[in-house]
Design a protein around this motif. Structure first.
Motif, PDB file in Angstrom:
ATOM      1  N   LYS A  15      46.728  16.393 -68.100  1.00 52.29           N
ATOM      2  CA  LYS A  15      46.974  16.106 -66.686  1.00 52.29           C
ATOM      3  C   LYS A  15      45.841  15.284 -66.100  1.00 52.29           C
ATOM      4  O   LYS A  15      46.067  14.307 -65.382  1.00 52.29           O
ATOM      5  CB  LYS A  15      47.131  17.403 -65.903  1.00 52.29           C
ATOM      6  CG  LYS A  15      47.241  17.192 -64.401  1.00 52.29           C
ATOM      7  CD  LYS A  15      47.176  18.506 -63.682  1.00 52.29           C
ATOM      8  CE  LYS A  15      47.031  18.266 -62.180  1.00 52.29           C
ATOM      9  NZ  LYS A  15      46.865  19.503 -61.437  1.00 52.29           N
ATOM     10  N   ARG A  18      45.910  11.679 -67.389  1.00 55.32           N
ATOM     11  CA  ARG A  18      47.020  10.945 -66.801  1.00 55.32           C
ATOM     12  C   ARG A  18      46.718  10.577 -65.356  1.00 55.32           C
ATOM     13  O   ARG A  18      46.941   9.459 -64.917  1.00 55.32           O
ATOM     14  CB  ARG A  18      48.295  11.786 -66.887  1.00 55.32           C
ATOM     15  CG  ARG A  18      49.554  11.054 -66.467  1.00 55.32           C
ATOM     16  CD  ARG A  18      50.778  11.882 -66.812  1.00 55.32           C
ATOM     17  NE  ARG A  18      50.771  13.165 -66.138  1.00 55.32           N
ATOM     18  CZ  ARG A  18      50.758  14.345 -66.746  1.00 55.32           C
ATOM     19  NH1 ARG A  18      50.715  14.400 -68.072  1.00 55.32           N
ATOM     20  NH2 ARG A  18      50.772  15.470 -66.071  1.00 55.32           N
ATOM     21  N   LYS A 136      54.206  12.942 -62.626  1.00 56.43           N
ATOM     22  CA  LYS A 136      54.714  14.106 -63.345  1.00 56.43           C
ATOM     23  C   LYS A 136      54.800  15.292 -62.388  1.00 56.43           C
ATOM     24  O   LYS A 136      53.894  15.510 -61.586  1.00 56.43           O
ATOM     25  CB  LYS A 136      53.804  14.457 -64.528  1.00 56.43           C
ATOM     26  CG  LYS A 136      53.674  13.336 -65.559  1.00 56.43           C
ATOM     27  CD  LYS A 136      54.974  13.054 -66.248  1.00 56.43           C
ATOM     28  CE  LYS A 136      54.801  11.991 -67.321  1.00 56.43           C
ATOM     29  NZ  LYS A 136      56.080  11.686 -68.010  1.00 56.43           N
ATOM     30  N   GLU A 137      55.865  16.067 -62.521  1.00 54.59           N
ATOM     31  CA  GLU A 137      56.007  17.191 -61.592  1.00 54.59           C
ATOM     32  C   GLU A 137      54.969  18.281 -61.837  1.00 54.59           C
ATOM     33  O   GLU A 137      54.689  19.085 -60.937  1.00 54.59           O
ATOM     34  CB  GLU A 137      57.417  17.783 -61.658  1.00 54.59           C
ATOM     35  CG  GLU A 137      57.786  18.498 -62.937  1.00 54.59           C
ATOM     36  CD  GLU A 137      59.147  19.192 -62.814  1.00 54.59           C
ATOM     37  OE1 GLU A 137      59.519  19.578 -61.693  1.00 54.59           O
ATOM     38  OE2 GLU A 137      59.819  19.349 -63.841  1.00 54.59           O
ATOM     39  N   ASP A 139      51.885  17.659 -62.096  1.00 52.86           N
ATOM     40  CA  ASP A 139      50.629  17.223 -61.488  1.00 52.86           C
ATOM     41  C   ASP A 139      50.206  18.162 -60.364  1.00 52.86           C
ATOM     42  O   ASP A 139      49.028  18.234 -60.014  1.00 52.86           O
ATOM     43  CB  ASP A 139      50.761  15.799 -60.935  1.00 52.86           C
ATOM     44  CG  ASP A 139      50.732  14.743 -62.027  1.00 52.86           C
ATOM     45  OD1 ASP A 139      50.327  15.062 -63.153  1.00 52.86           O
ATOM     46  OD2 ASP A 139      51.126  13.598 -61.745  1.00 52.86           O
ATOM     47  N   ASP A 148      60.200  14.168 -62.971  1.00 50.96           N
ATOM     48  CA  ASP A 148      59.188  13.147 -63.229  1.00 50.96           C
ATOM     49  C   ASP A 148      59.670  11.782 -62.771  1.00 50.96           C
ATOM     50  O   ASP A 148      60.865  11.491 -62.770  1.00 50.96           O
ATOM     51  CB  ASP A 148      58.857  13.078 -64.721  1.00 50.96           C
ATOM     52  CG  ASP A 148      58.264  14.370 -65.251  1.00 50.96           C
ATOM     53  OD1 ASP A 148      57.750  15.166 -64.438  1.00 50.96           O
ATOM     54  OD2 ASP A 148      58.326  14.577 -66.476  1.00 50.96           O
ATOM     55  N   ASP A 150      59.293   8.131 -64.123  1.00 52.11           N
ATOM     56  CA  ASP A 150      58.875   7.484 -65.368  1.00 52.11           C
ATOM     57  C   ASP A 150      57.920   6.324 -65.110  1.00 52.11           C
ATOM     58  O   ASP A 150      57.892   5.736 -64.018  1.00 52.11           O
ATOM     59  CB  ASP A 150      60.099   6.966 -66.132  1.00 52.11           C
ATOM     60  CG  ASP A 150      60.986   8.085 -66.643  1.00 52.11           C
ATOM     61  OD1 ASP A 150      60.464   9.196 -66.856  1.00 52.11           O
ATOM     62  OD2 ASP A 150      62.197   7.846 -66.814  1.00 52.11           O
TER      63      ASP A 150
END
Length: 292
Positions: A15, A18, A136-137, A139, A148, A150
């Motif tokens: 996480k 990202r 991203k969910e 996060d 999410d 993309d």
């Protein structure tokens, strides 16, 4: 209150990496980093000279001249930032710093590549290519049930006019894949050198189309059922205004330390979205880099 949440180490690492890349793209695009903007200004006239007899230039070409045209800065730091655009919780994440300039036309950083097509009397027109990492969910707990967004590629253009230490600019970016959105930014910035210091300030506003707004701030009926948040339709408009400043200190001819801080202010349908917990989005970063 400690805003950083505790999670399993491996998941937290993925996480953080990202989000660090995503915020690198965001802050670099909005001009928060002085590194890329001042890569050309930090160039040194000193070069490592190698006796010419060690090279067969008739066979290989004098590639030393080509290498000398590259100005590269690389380093690392940390950034304090919201978990996602609109969050009221913050994380501290590692941050890579990278920029490279080739000649007067091509620049590369972690967000992508920019090529100047035309430049005259301070007026510049260029094209750029990069990426949008999406969202991203996992996060944030606030995003659970929203799914999410993309990643996608980004193509765009930039127009700017520079006079002395001042510059005004406009960008237009189209995402291919992911949100499939279109965003445009208008801004102005100024820079000033004093001995070993470089000071910079930037103010900008960002507009986004329906696709971008709906992807990042809208909530469909299915997402509402999964997340418990109210259904929300986000329309095109000016989504945020950003102000920021940065200071770079040249410790030596090659080593530098740089810091930046600022805030984004969400507006319109972005500000009113149920996923937005705070419409003020501050950040701060600090890094150390080496220029070649």
């Amino acid at each position: 209150m400690n805003h950083c949440k505790k999670r399993f180490p491996q998941a937290q690492q993925h996480k953080s990496a990202r989000r660090a890349l995503r915020l690198t793209a965001l802050t670099a695009t909005l001009g928060a980093f002085p590194i890329a903007a001042f890569a050309a200004d930090l160039e040194t006239d000193d070069a490592v000279m190698v006796p010419p007899q060690q090279f067969d230039t008739s066979r290989y070409g004098d590639f030393r001249d080509k290498l000398h045209d590259w100005k590269v800065t690389i380093g690392a730091g940390a950034i304090y930032m919201p978990e996602y655009e609109g969050s009221d919780k913050f994380d501290v994440n590692p941050l890579p710093i990278f920029s490279a300039v080739f000649g007067d036309r091509v620049s590369v950083d972690i967000t992508g590549v920019t090529v100047d097509l035309y430049e005259r009397d301070g007026f510049r027109v260029g094209v750029k290519g990069g990426y949008e990492l999406g969202r991203k969910e996992d996060d944030s707990d606030y995003l659970r049930g929203l799914g999410d967004i993309d990643a996608g590629g980004v193509i765009g253009g930039i127009v700017s006019y520079e006079r002395g230490p001042f510059e005004v600019y406009g960008t237009l970016d189209k995402t291919i894949g992911g949100s499939d959105g279109l965003t445009g930014t208008l801004g102005a910035k100024a820079s000033y050198k004093y001995e070993r210091f470089i000071f910079a300030a930037d103010a900008s506003g960002t507009w986004a189309d329906d696709k971008h707004m709906e992807s990042y701030f809208g909530i469909t009926s299915a997402q509402s059922a999964s997340s418990g948040l109210a259904q929300y339709d986000a329309k095109a408009g000016v989504k945020r205004v950003d102000v920021k400043g940065s200071i770079t200190y040249m410790m030596t001819e090659n080593w530098l330390v740089t810091g930046a801080a600022g805030a984004g202010f969400l507006l319109g349908d972005a500000k009113d979205s149920p996923i937005v917990k705070d419409d003020v989005q501050p950040f701060a970063m600090l890094g150390v880099a080496y220029r070649f």
